[in-house]
Each structure stands twice: as structure tokens, then as C-alpha cells.
Design a protein around this motif. Structure first.
Motif, PDB file in Angstrom:
ATOM      1  N   MET A  79      34.027  42.616  36.103  1.00 24.00           N
ATOM      2  CA  MET A  79      35.414  42.257  35.835  1.00 24.00           C
ATOM      3  C   MET A  79      36.293  41.575  35.542  1.00 24.00           C
ATOM      4  O   MET A  79      35.787  40.440  34.944  1.00 24.00           O
ATOM      5  N   GLY A  80      36.285  40.900  36.999  1.00 17.21           N
ATOM      6  CA  GLY A  80      37.251  39.290  37.309  1.00 17.21           C
ATOM      7  C   GLY A  80      36.750  38.326  36.718  1.00 17.21           C
ATOM      8  O   GLY A  80      36.461  37.105  36.753  1.00 17.21           O
ATOM      9  N   GLU A  81      34.523  38.303  37.304  1.00 15.30           N
ATOM     10  CA  GLU A  81      34.225  37.152  37.228  1.00 15.30           C
ATOM     11  C   GLU A  81      34.013  37.293  35.370  1.00 15.30           C
ATOM     12  O   GLU A  81      34.427  35.623  35.663  1.00 15.30           O
ATOM     13  N   LEU A  82      33.311  37.737  34.638  1.00 14.30           N
ATOM     14  CA  LEU A  82      33.765  37.346  33.167  1.00 14.30           C
ATOM     15  C   LEU A  82      35.167  36.915  32.817  1.00 14.30           C
ATOM     16  O   LEU A  82      34.773  35.975  31.724  1.00 14.30           O
ATOM     17  N   VAL A  97      33.354  44.958  27.148  1.00 13.46           N
ATOM     18  CA  VAL A  97      32.073  44.861  27.955  1.00 13.46           C
ATOM     19  C   VAL A  97      32.631  45.982  28.858  1.00 13.46           C
ATOM     20  O   VAL A  97      34.143  46.015  29.422  1.00 13.46           O
ATOM     21  N   TYR A  98      32.016  46.411  29.299  1.00 12.17           N
ATOM     22  CA  TYR A  98      31.999  47.950  30.115  1.00 12.17           C
ATOM     23  C   TYR A  98      30.796  47.244  31.162  1.00 12.17           C
ATOM     24  O   TYR A  98      29.933  46.753  31.222  1.00 12.17           O
ATOM     25  N   LEU A  99      30.840  47.344  32.646  1.00  8.04           N
ATOM     26  CA  LEU A  99      30.863  46.541  34.101  1.00  8.04           C
ATOM     27  C   LEU A  99      31.789  47.315  34.964  1.00  8.04           C
ATOM     28  O   LEU A  99      32.314  47.700  35.225  1.00  8.04           O
ATOM     29  N   ASN A 121      29.809  35.930  33.799  1.00  2.57           N
ATOM     30  CA  ASN A 121      29.804  34.319  34.243  1.00  2.57           C
ATOM     31  C   ASN A 121      29.283  33.320  32.632  1.00  2.57           C
ATOM     32  O   ASN A 121      30.415  33.100  31.964  1.00  2.57           O
ATOM     33  N   ALA A 122      28.290  34.292  32.602  1.00  2.00           N
ATOM     34  CA  ALA A 122      27.110  33.524  31.310  1.00  2.00           C
ATOM     35  C   ALA A 122      28.152  33.977  30.212  1.00  2.00           C
ATOM     36  O   ALA A 122      28.224  33.111  28.866  1.00  2.00           O
ATOM     37  N   LEU A 123      28.103  35.569  29.756  1.00  2.00           N
ATOM     38  CA  LEU A 123      28.726  35.975  29.039  1.00  2.00           C
ATOM     39  C   LEU A 123      30.132  35.509  28.692  1.00  2.00           C
ATOM     40  O   LEU A 123      30.303  35.376  27.184  1.00  2.00           O
ATOM     41  N   GLY A 141      38.429  46.243  30.820  1.00  2.00           N
ATOM     42  CA  GLY A 141      38.945  47.040  31.617  1.00  2.00           C
ATOM     43  C   GLY A 141      40.272  46.242  32.428  1.00  2.00           C
ATOM     44  O   GLY A 141      40.991  46.834  32.841  1.00  2.00           O
ATOM     45  N   GLY A 142      40.669  45.671  32.404  1.00  2.00           N
ATOM     46  CA  GLY A 142      41.188  44.785  33.141  1.00  2.00           C
ATOM     47  C   GLY A 142      41.637  44.053  34.409  1.00  2.00           C
ATOM     48  O   GLY A 142      42.703  43.488  35.319  1.00  2.00           O
ATOM     49  N   ALA A 143      40.415  44.341  35.232  1.00  2.00           N
ATOM     50  CA  ALA A 143      40.856  43.837  36.490  1.00  2.00           C
ATOM     51  C   ALA A 143      40.708  42.608  36.719  1.00  2.00           C
ATOM     52  O   ALA A 143      39.290  41.966  36.592  1.00  2.00           O
TER      53      ALA A 143
END
Length: 188
Positions: free
Chosen positions: A46-49, A6-8, A23-25, A39-41
Motif C-alpha cells: 500500500m505504501g509502495e503504491l 486499488v486493493y492490495l 511501484n510500477a502501477l 486504503g491509506g496505509a
């Protein structure tokens, strides 16, 4: 199951729907048994996901270049954090660890990653499904532009059709799963 890259954005954006969709994803991927590659953040979407996926019992692989570990504030609570030398290695590592690709709202880095992996697919370097999670119509202008590019003869309809889009995580993950099953030779 599959690994979904996932890119975001590493920022939140200015619409609450963006965080809710991330969050839902994350929950959807975990519940369906998919591993998240990103991406690891630990900040922004990114952090939410990543946190949502982890909290729902999923596995999360982050990939981050050494020079961004401090800047993007690496998430050290992941299943695995792969540190790489540079951005080229990051993108190649993420792609090598993925069975499918998704883009959520983000900035130029998100667009660059999406278009590069789409180009790789067009060139036959992979045959992995790709899609956009069109949260709050974020990608509508891009989708219109892409359709216009087809109409003007610069993009083949088959190439445009490689990029799926959906408004909900459930619909997008289902579409990716259908393509993965077809790729593996199973009936959908």
C-alpha cells in the motif's frame, strides 16, 4: 482523468516482484493522469503504491477507519486522507470515489474487498471496470478456480468476464481505460 481504486496488501509479501509491480502501477497511474484511491496505509505494498504515485506527480486519496490509523500506520503525506468510522464506511467511500477497481497481491482484506465490489457489479450496483494485476502468477490459482466455478455452473461466463486480468500495469490500465471509454460511449 479517472479515479482508480486499488486493493492490495499492507504487507510486502515475500516476492520482490510484488513491490516492483506496486511501484510500477503507481507510476503508471500518475503518468496517465489517474487519481489513486486506496486504503491509506504507508506500509507494505500500500505504501509502495502511494509513494510511487505521489513521486511521479499523481494525486492519491487514502481512506482509513479511525481504529486502523495507528495499526496500519496511516500515510499522512497523501493528497487527501479521508478518515471514516468503520470498515463498511471505508469500502463504501473507496467505491464511491472510484471509476474502476484493481487488485494486487494481498491477504484476506484484499480478497474481501475485491469480491465485494465484484458482487456489487454483478448485482448492478455499479458498472465500473475491475481487474487483477497478476504479478508473478499470484492470481493464477484464483483464476483457475473462477474458471472451474463457471464450468461447474455456479458462475455465469458473463460474470466471470467482468473481472479482467493482466500481468503488467500498462496492460491492465489500458484495458480499464478501454472499458471506461466504452462506458462513456466513446470508440475504443
Amino acid at each position: 482523468m479517472s479515479r482508480i481504486c486499488v486493493y492490495l496488501g499492507s504487507r510486502d509479501g515475500n516476492t520482490p516482484g510484488f513491490r516492483q509491480a506496486a511501484n510500477a502501477l503507481g507510476v503508471e497511474l500518475a503518468q496517465r493522469g489517474h487519481t489513486l484511491v486506496y486504503g491509506g496505509a504507508r506500509l507494505g505494498l500500500m505504501g509502495e503504491l502511494a509513494n510511487a504515485c505521489l513521486e511521479a506527480g499523481g494525486e492519491v486519496i487514502g481512506v482509513m477507519p479511525d481504529h486502523l490509523v495507528e495499526r496500519e500506520q496511516a500515510h499522512f503525506g497523501l493528497t487527501e486522507l479521508i478518515r471514516v468510522a468503520n470498515m463498511h464506511e471505508r469500502k463504501a467511500t473507496m467505491a464511491a470515489n472510484a471509476d474502476a477497481f484493481v487488485a494486487l497481491p494481498g491477504g484476506i482484506g484484499t480478497f474481501e474487498e475485491l469480491f465485494e465490489v465484484w458482487t456489487w457489479g454483478y448485482l448492478g450496483l455499479h458498472d465500473k471496470p475491475m481487474g487483477l494485476l497478476n504479478v508473478d502468477t499470484f492470481f493464477d490459482p484464483l483464476l483457475t478456480f473462477l474458471d472451474s466455478t463457471v464450468a461447474h455452473g455456479f458462475l455465469a461466463q458473463e460474470t466471470r468476464a467482468m473481472l479482467l486480468d493482466a500481468e503488467t500495469p500498462q496492460a491492465l490500465v489500458s484495458a480499464l481505460e478501454r472499458q471506461l471509454r466504452q462506458k462513456e460511449g466513446f470508440a475504443s
